[in-house]
Scaffold this motif. Structure first.
Motif, PDB file in Angstrom:
ATOM      1  N   LYS A  97      21.633  65.359  90.965  1.00 52.60           N
ATOM      2  CA  LYS A  97      22.082  63.839  90.920  1.00 52.60           C
ATOM      3  C   LYS A  97      23.598  64.119  90.494  1.00 52.60           C
ATOM      4  O   LYS A  97      24.090  62.875  90.235  1.00 52.60           O
ATOM      5  CB  LYS A  97      21.208  63.136  89.684  1.00 52.60           C
ATOM      6  N   ASP A 432      13.582  59.135  88.033  1.00 50.72           N
ATOM      7  CA  ASP A 432      14.799  58.601  88.394  1.00 50.72           C
ATOM      8  C   ASP A 432      15.541  57.717  87.283  1.00 50.72           C
ATOM      9  O   ASP A 432      16.731  58.011  87.091  1.00 50.72           O
ATOM     10  CB  ASP A 432      15.070  57.977  89.789  1.00 50.72           C
ATOM     11  N   ASP A 436      18.661  59.203  85.513  1.00 51.40           N
ATOM     12  CA  ASP A 436      19.847  58.464  85.819  1.00 51.40           C
ATOM     13  C   ASP A 436      20.768  57.792  84.759  1.00 51.40           C
ATOM     14  O   ASP A 436      21.952  57.875  84.548  1.00 51.40           O
ATOM     15  CB  ASP A 436      19.856  57.255  86.643  1.00 51.40           C
TER      16      ASP A 436
END
Length: 460
Positions: A97, A432, A436
């Motif tokens: 990521k 996520d 994130d």
């Protein structure tokens, strides 16, 4: 006769329980191997169909990924870093990521202290030095693995690092930061706590766990092992594994005890028997991770660890229990991994034996019943034993905006202990959202002071 019969029944129950957990472990290990083979086959068959993306040129004057402080993901107990288990990702690919992430491979069962030392040299470079005094006391070699080139050799106060630790990995980071503050690395007298820019904990083992007692640690002292327990099986398995020292197998997965020199080439049969009898090796000296994860062991560690005023701290505490008419029970069957469901139930009912001295003043069993199958929720929020550190519960994002250094912000997340590692599909969207937010938070606090002058800015 009745007592003998009851004792025999108890031993049989322990054996069956241990065998079931051992089979679960073999199942997970074989699944990982099968996954590696499947992944390798798919890559070889369909490699030609993969689209190669073209990296866009960054605007002039912008900060590239190479200029940002790296984010280091630190695995927990039985974990592994990049390159182990055939390339399987412990953090389920979360490292992809961000363009500036390291995933070190540390000892999976070695002590918090030893792992903190390993982490320093992984980043800075050089030969791992466990320290003369510690090595002598614990009966292992002073020096370990050599890193010809550190993964971040410029690491210092002007080039700090973000750390994200899962489970015991969070405590490893705290010990490392304290070592930096104490200038505990020979030849590196300029270290300081400010080398760490932020610490993010995922189900962090800050205050120990009652599961250690269920698995075989003695609740009386938090150091010794019960004669018959799951951890005794684990101990014997690790000793045999390291004594055989099969090179390809150890490259695939390593418990991290190489500095104890337990292989047959260095110890022979006599040394092997000595380790099995508990006269030598990490399990004899207590220099392995389970004693550090008891409540008593965590208190011993925490008594020397500080929360530093210039570092940002955030903790995600997981929980898979709820109360029904005052009774703590697992919150859902589908939401808990089969490997952990039994432990969630056991931990939610665990009580300190009546004849055992409480690990600290004011201890209550019910405070420790909420759990995620491996750690108690009370342990994961922030360091609180033997002294409570500054903390703030986060219910909504605005609760920590603007975020202040020197405070443990913590959020309670519905999930079991392995929700955010290994199997990404289980966590779904929540995976996520969590990662994130972690990377966004790290990048928001990219620099403690004013950003350094970048090469393309110096020209103007």
């Amino acid at each position: 006769m009745t007592r003998l019969w009851m004792a025999g029944l108890h031993l049989a129950e322990l054996f069956v329980s241990s065998l079931v957990h051992l089979l679960y472990g073999l199942y997970i290990f074989s699944t990982a191997v099968a996954g590696d083979l499947s992944q390798a086959l798919n890559e070889s068959l369909f490699k030609s169909n993969v689209n190669v993306g073209v990296k866009e040129e960054e605007p002039k004057g912008s900060t590239s990924a190479a200029d940002l402080p790296p984010i280091v993901l630190v695995h927990g107990i039985f974990g592994f870093g990049k390159g182990r288990l055939g390339g399987l990702s412990y953090f389920a690919g979360a490292e992809k990521k961000d363009g500036r992430v390291f995933v070190p491979d540390l000892g999976s069962l070695t002590s918090i202290y030893d792992r903190a030392r390993e982490l320093f040299y992984y980043l800075k470079g050089g030969q791992v030095d466990y320290g003369e005094e510690h090595s002598k006391a614990c009966g292992h070699s002073r020096f370990g693995r050599i890193y010809e080139q550190g993964h971040y050799p410029v690491w210092d106060e002007d080039h700090p690092i973000h750390f994200v630790g899962h489970s015991a990995g969070a405590q490893v980071v705290r010990v490392l930061q304290q070592m930096l503050a104490d200038k505990a690395f020979s030849g590196h007298e300029n270290t300081s706590e400010n080398w760490v820019l932020s610490v993010t904990s995922l189900s962090g083992a800050f205050n120990g766990t009652t599961r250690t007692y269920l698995d075989g640690m003695q609740p009386e002292d938090g150091r010794s092992l019960k004669p018959i327990s799951l951890l005794q099986l684990c101990r014997l398995g690790v000793i045999v594994y390291d004594w055989l020292g099969v090179p390809w197998l150890k490259n695939y997965y390593n418990f991290g005890f190489d500095h104890f020199n337990m292989s047959w080439k260095k110890r022979g049969v006599r040394g092997f028997v000595d380790c099995l009898l508990g006269n030598s090796g990490p399990f004899a000296s207590g220099d392995w991770i389970l004693p550090d994860l008891t409540i008593q062991g965590s208190m011993r560690l925490n008594s020397h660890l500080q929360t530093f005023p210039n570092t940002y701290y955030f903790s995600y505490a997981t929980k898979r229990t709820k109360k029904i008419m005052g009774v703590t029970v697992p919150s859902s069957i589908p939401g808990i991994h089969p490997l952990l469901f039994l432990r969630v139930l056991q931990m939610s009912q665990w009580r300190l034996p009546q004849d055992t001295k409480p690990p600290y003043k004011g201890y209550r069993d019910e405070d420790w019943w909420d759990n995620d199958g491996a750690l108690n929720t009370i342990s994961m929020t922030h360091p609180r034993l033997p002294v409570e550190h500054p903390s703030q519960l986060v219910v909504k994002d605005s609760d920590c905006q603007p975020m202040q250094p020197g405070i443990w912000y913590y959020k309670i997340v519905e999930g079991d202990h392995i929700l955010f590692i290994v199997n990404r599909e289980r966590a779904g969207v929540q995976f996520d959202l969590i990662y994130d937010s972690i990377f966004e938070r790290c990048r928001k606090h990219a620099f403690r002071k004013t950003p350094p002058t970048l090469p393309n800015q110096a020209e103007h």
